[in-house]
Design a protein around this motif. Sequence first.
Motif, PDB file in Angstrom:
ATOM      1  N   ILE A  91       0.863  -1.180   0.000  1.00  0.00           N
ATOM      2  CA  ILE A  91       0.000   0.000   0.000  1.00  0.00           C
ATOM      3  C   ILE A  91       0.897   1.227   0.000  1.00  0.00           C
ATOM      4  CG2 ILE A  91      -1.746   1.314   1.252  1.00  0.00           C
ATOM      5  CD1 ILE A  91      -2.761  -1.345   2.391  1.00  0.00           C
ATOM      6  N   THR A 120      -6.884  -4.873  -3.897  1.00  0.00           N
ATOM      7  CA  THR A 120      -6.499  -3.639  -4.594  1.00  0.00           C
ATOM      8  C   THR A 120      -7.478  -2.520  -4.275  1.00  0.00           C
ATOM      9  OG1 THR A 120      -5.422  -4.880  -6.352  1.00  0.00           O
ATOM     10  CG2 THR A 120      -6.073  -2.615  -6.865  1.00  0.00           C
ATOM     11  N   SER A 123      -6.670  -1.250  -0.868  1.00  0.00           N
ATOM     12  CA  SER A 123      -5.454  -0.430  -0.930  1.00  0.00           C
ATOM     13  C   SER A 123      -5.744   0.959  -1.461  1.00  0.00           C
ATOM     14  CB  SER A 123      -4.420  -1.133  -1.824  1.00  0.00           C
ATOM     15  OG  SER A 123      -3.325  -0.300  -2.075  1.00  0.00           O
ATOM     16  N   GLY A 127      -4.787   3.924   1.033  1.00  0.00           N
ATOM     17  CA  GLY A 127      -3.424   4.399   0.787  1.00  0.00           C
ATOM     18  C   GLY A 127      -3.248   5.892   0.958  1.00  0.00           C
TER      19      GLY A 127
END
Length: 148
Positions: A91, A120, A123, A127
């Motif tokens: 991440i 994903t 993330s 992130g």
Amino acid sequence: MTEYGKLDVSWLIDQLTSEVPTITYVVLVSADGLHLASAGNLDRDRAESAAALASGFLSITGQFGHVFRLGAAPENLSVRYPGGHLAFLRIDDQAGEFVAALIVAATPQTQLAGLGYAMTRFSQAVGHALTPEIRHGLHQRTLPQPAH
């Protein structure tokens, strides 16, 4: 998605585990090895151990990247065990710096493409928000509370 200025990671982890019901454990670990959040039947000690092991494992794979000139940290990694899968996803923050890793254990029946997609999405949702202050706050919530 924030709760009093803190990232509501538990809600996002719940979304991840409902999207991929074959997930058995989730651990979010900072790039420096701190346990930030987890799900599944993990007590604090096991979650801390998983975070420390993940940090060491990612460090070793990062060294392989340096040796073979592939990059500093793996973007994703999947390991198949007889009892299931272990998946790691890097991440990054908005600047593209490695700030955390998502570690997921899942049953053998897990479709890895679906798991990768869900990880994903997780993330991408966290992130940008995993600032040093947020990571510190998340880690503080994993520590035992002092006795009164």
